[in-house]
Design a protein around this motif. Sequence first.
Motif, PDB file in Angstrom:
ATOM      1  N   THR A  87      -5.060  -7.229  -2.116  1.00 58.83           N
ATOM      2  CA  THR A  87      -5.084  -8.599  -1.594  1.00 58.83           C
ATOM      3  C   THR A  87      -3.721  -9.254  -1.728  1.00 58.83           C
ATOM      4  N   ARG A  88      -3.051  -9.017  -2.848  1.00 58.44           N
ATOM      5  CA  ARG A  88      -1.718  -9.601  -3.047  1.00 58.44           C
ATOM      6  C   ARG A  88      -0.713  -9.020  -2.058  1.00 58.44           C
ATOM      7  N   LEU A  89      -0.780  -7.720  -1.856  1.00 53.72           N
ATOM      8  CA  LEU A  89       0.123  -7.098  -0.892  1.00 53.72           C
ATOM      9  C   LEU A  89      -0.115  -7.644   0.509  1.00 53.72           C
ATOM     10  N   GLN A  90      -1.370  -7.775   0.888  1.00 53.64           N
ATOM     11  CA  GLN A  90      -1.692  -8.307   2.216  1.00 53.64           C
ATOM     12  C   GLN A  90      -1.156  -9.724   2.401  1.00 53.64           C
ATOM     13  N   ALA A  91      -1.153 -10.498   1.341  1.00 52.53           N
ATOM     14  CA  ALA A  91      -0.734 -11.897   1.438  1.00 52.53           C
ATOM     15  C   ALA A  91       0.780 -12.061   1.477  1.00 52.53           C
ATOM     16  N   GLU A  92       1.530 -11.092   0.908  1.00 49.68           N
ATOM     17  CA  GLU A  92       2.975 -11.285   0.765  1.00 49.68           C
ATOM     18  C   GLU A  92       3.835 -10.291   1.528  1.00 49.68           C
ATOM     19  N   VAL A  93       3.271  -9.191   1.950  1.00 53.25           N
ATOM     20  CA  VAL A  93       4.081  -8.144   2.566  1.00 53.25           C
ATOM     21  C   VAL A  93       4.614  -8.581   3.924  1.00 53.25           C
ATOM     22  N   PRO A 140       6.118  -6.900   7.616  1.00 50.26           N
ATOM     23  CA  PRO A 140       5.504  -7.957   8.430  1.00 50.26           C
ATOM     24  C   PRO A 140       4.042  -8.177   8.082  1.00 50.26           C
ATOM     25  N   ALA A 141       3.563  -9.354   8.406  1.00 55.62           N
ATOM     26  CA  ALA A 141       2.165  -9.674   8.130  1.00 55.62           C
ATOM     27  C   ALA A 141       1.254  -8.736   8.905  1.00 55.62           C
ATOM     28  N   GLY A 142       0.199  -8.296   8.262  1.00 54.81           N
ATOM     29  CA  GLY A 142      -0.747  -7.394   8.889  1.00 54.81           C
ATOM     30  C   GLY A 142      -0.728  -6.003   8.299  1.00 54.81           C
ATOM     31  N   LEU A 143       0.375  -5.634   7.612  1.00 55.99           N
ATOM     32  CA  LEU A 143       0.397  -4.348   6.928  1.00 55.99           C
ATOM     33  C   LEU A 143      -0.651  -4.327   5.816  1.00 55.99           C
ATOM     34  N   PHE A 144      -1.191  -3.170   5.549  1.00 55.86           N
ATOM     35  CA  PHE A 144      -2.222  -2.941   4.538  1.00 55.86           C
ATOM     36  C   PHE A 144      -3.577  -3.527   4.940  1.00 55.86           C
ATOM     37  N   ALA A 145      -3.748  -3.881   6.225  1.00 53.78           N
ATOM     38  CA  ALA A 145      -5.064  -4.319   6.690  1.00 53.78           C
ATOM     39  C   ALA A 145      -5.992  -3.112   6.797  1.00 53.78           C
ATOM     40  N   ARG A 146      -7.305  -3.369   6.698  1.00 47.62           N
ATOM     41  CA  ARG A 146      -8.261  -2.258   6.759  1.00 47.62           C
ATOM     42  C   ARG A 146      -8.817  -2.032   8.157  1.00 47.62           C
ATOM     43  N   ASP A 147      -8.654  -3.011   9.042  1.00 51.27           N
ATOM     44  CA  ASP A 147      -9.078  -2.842  10.434  1.00 51.27           C
ATOM     45  C   ASP A 147      -8.342  -3.860  11.289  1.00 51.27           C
ATOM     46  N   LEU A 148      -8.605  -3.831  12.596  1.00 56.80           N
ATOM     47  CA  LEU A 148      -7.902  -4.715  13.517  1.00 56.80           C
ATOM     48  C   LEU A 148      -8.204  -6.179  13.238  1.00 56.80           C
ATOM     49  N   ALA A 149      -9.463  -6.512  12.998  1.00 54.84           N
ATOM     50  CA  ALA A 149      -9.831  -7.906  12.762  1.00 54.84           C
ATOM     51  C   ALA A 149      -9.107  -8.459  11.536  1.00 54.84           C
ATOM     52  N   GLU A 150      -9.035  -7.669  10.464  1.00 55.42           N
ATOM     53  CA  GLU A 150      -8.353  -8.127   9.254  1.00 55.42           C
ATOM     54  C   GLU A 150      -6.855  -8.241   9.492  1.00 55.42           C
ATOM     55  N   CYS A 151      -6.295  -7.334  10.277  1.00 55.74           N
ATOM     56  CA  CYS A 151      -4.860  -7.391  10.583  1.00 55.74           C
ATOM     57  C   CYS A 151      -4.515  -8.689  11.305  1.00 55.74           C
ATOM     58  N   LEU A 152      -5.302  -9.052  12.313  1.00 53.84           N
ATOM     59  CA  LEU A 152      -5.055 -10.290  13.052  1.00 53.84           C
ATOM     60  C   LEU A 152      -5.308 -11.518  12.183  1.00 53.84           C
TER      61      LEU A 152
END
Length: 478
Positions: free
Chosen positions: A174-180, A182-194
Motif C-alpha cells: 500500500t505504501r509503495l502504491q501511494a508513493e511510487v 509513476p503512479a499506478g505501478l504495483f497495482a493488482r489490476d487495471l481498475a486499481e491502477c487507474l
Amino acid sequence: MALSAKLQIRQSQSLVMTPQLLQSIRLLQYSNTELQAFVDSQMECNPLLAQGAAAGAEGSLPVADGALRTAVGQSAAATSPGGPAPAAAAPRRAAARGPSGDGDYSIDDLADRHISLHGHAMKEVADILGGGTGRKVGEALVEHLDESGYIRVSAETVAAGLGLRTGLVEDILTRLQAEVTPAGLFARDLAECLTLQLKRLNRFDPVIGIVLKNLDLLARRDFSALRRLTGEDEAELMEILAEIRGLDPKPGHAFDHDGSEAIVPDVFVTEAADGGWRVELNPDALPRVIVDNTYLAAVRGGTLTDEDVAFLGECQQSANWLVRSLDQRARTILKVATEIVRRQDGFLTRGVGGLRPMTLMSVAEAIGMHESTVSRVTSTKYIATPRGTFEMRFFFTVAIASADGGDPHSAESVKHRIKILIDAESVGNVMSDDDIAAILKKEGIDLARRTVAKYRESLGIPSSIQRRREMNARKLAS
C-alpha cells in the motif's frame, strides 16, 4: 507350407538428409539475429572462420557484391541475381556521431540512458522503504512485476515465501502504491491502477469509483447501465470517460524491457530511376564470414600429427559449407523478395488498397522453388519499403472472390476498405455488418456478413450498436 531362409539383393533409391543439409534448411528460417548468433558459435569452435574480407580469403559478404540487388520493372519480371543495378543509391543508415562531432564517443555516450522497469522499481523501493525488512519485501514485490507494471502475485504468497505476516506485506505494498513514480505501478489490476492515478491527481470520487468497478460496461459503451448505477447523465459520463482515457493503463511500458530489439530489415525496396523498383539485401543483416586460407596454409606448413590433419580437414569442410550456405541463403531471400515486389507493385504505388492476393504456392511456382522453402524464407524476415517496414508474411493474403467476375481481392485490402467505411460514419448514419456487406458487394467484393464481422473484430472495431451509443453520447456531451 515350408519355411526357408533366402538371401536377396535389392537396389533402391532414397533421399538421405545429412546433418549439413538439415542445418542449411534451418539457416533459411533463422532471423538475422538468430543467424548472427549461430555464426558466432561456429566461429568460436572453428579456427579457420574469420570475420570481414581479407586478401586470399575464400567467401564473401556472404554474396558477391553484384548479387546484392535486383531490379524490378513496372511491367517486366525481375532480373536474375547478379544483373546490373540501377544508379540510384540505396538507403543506408547514417553513421552515429558523438556530441563532439568528430565521430568519437565519450564514456557517457556508452551508458544505458533508458532504465529498465526492474531497475527503476528497485531504486523506488530503496528511496521509499530505506533498508531492513521493508526493503526486503519491496524487492520481492519488484520481482513479481509484469511488463505493464502490475503485481501478479498475492500478498499471501509473498509473505509465505519470506516467512512474514501477510498484513505486513499488504502494508508495504500500500505504501509503495501511494508513493511510487509513476503512479499506478504495483497495482493488482487495471481498475486499481487507474484508481491510484486518480487519487494521486485528487480526482477520485465515488462516481468514478463506480465506473472503475464496472469497466466491462464502459468497454461495451453501455451508458444506459452506467447511468442507472451512477445517477449521472450521459454528458457527465462522457467527461468521466475522457478523464479515464487520459490515464496510463500500463505504466510499466514507459521503461525498457529485457529481450526487446529493434527490427532490422533484411531487404530494402527503393524506387528506381526508370520508374520500377530496386530490391536490395541489407548488408547490415548479412554476417561477414570468410575462410582464412592464409592461416590454414601457415598451420599446414608446420609439424602436424594425423589427428591435427583430420581436425583441420573437418574445420575446412565445415567453414566452406557455412560460406556456401550463407551465400545460398542470401540469394534465396533476394529471389523471393524480388518476386513479392513484382507481384505487389500495386501496394507499393497505391497502399493497402492495391494489395493483391498471393499464396506461398504461387510464389514458389514462379521462382522454381518448393513451397516449404518459400515458407522458411518468409518467416521472421522483413522488407523496408517506401510505405514502411513489413514482415514478408504480410504480403501473403487470401483471395476474396469478385462479385462481378473480375480479379479477386486480397483480405488485407478488404479490411482496409471496411475501416475506411466505418471511419466515414456519422451520427445517425452508423452501418451494420449487413450494410457494409451490401456496399462491398456493389463495389465488386463478394463478402458474407459474418466475414465482415470477423474482419471488423480483427481490426478492433466495436459493433454498430456500440459505435452508435458512443456517437450519441459524444453528441450529448458537445
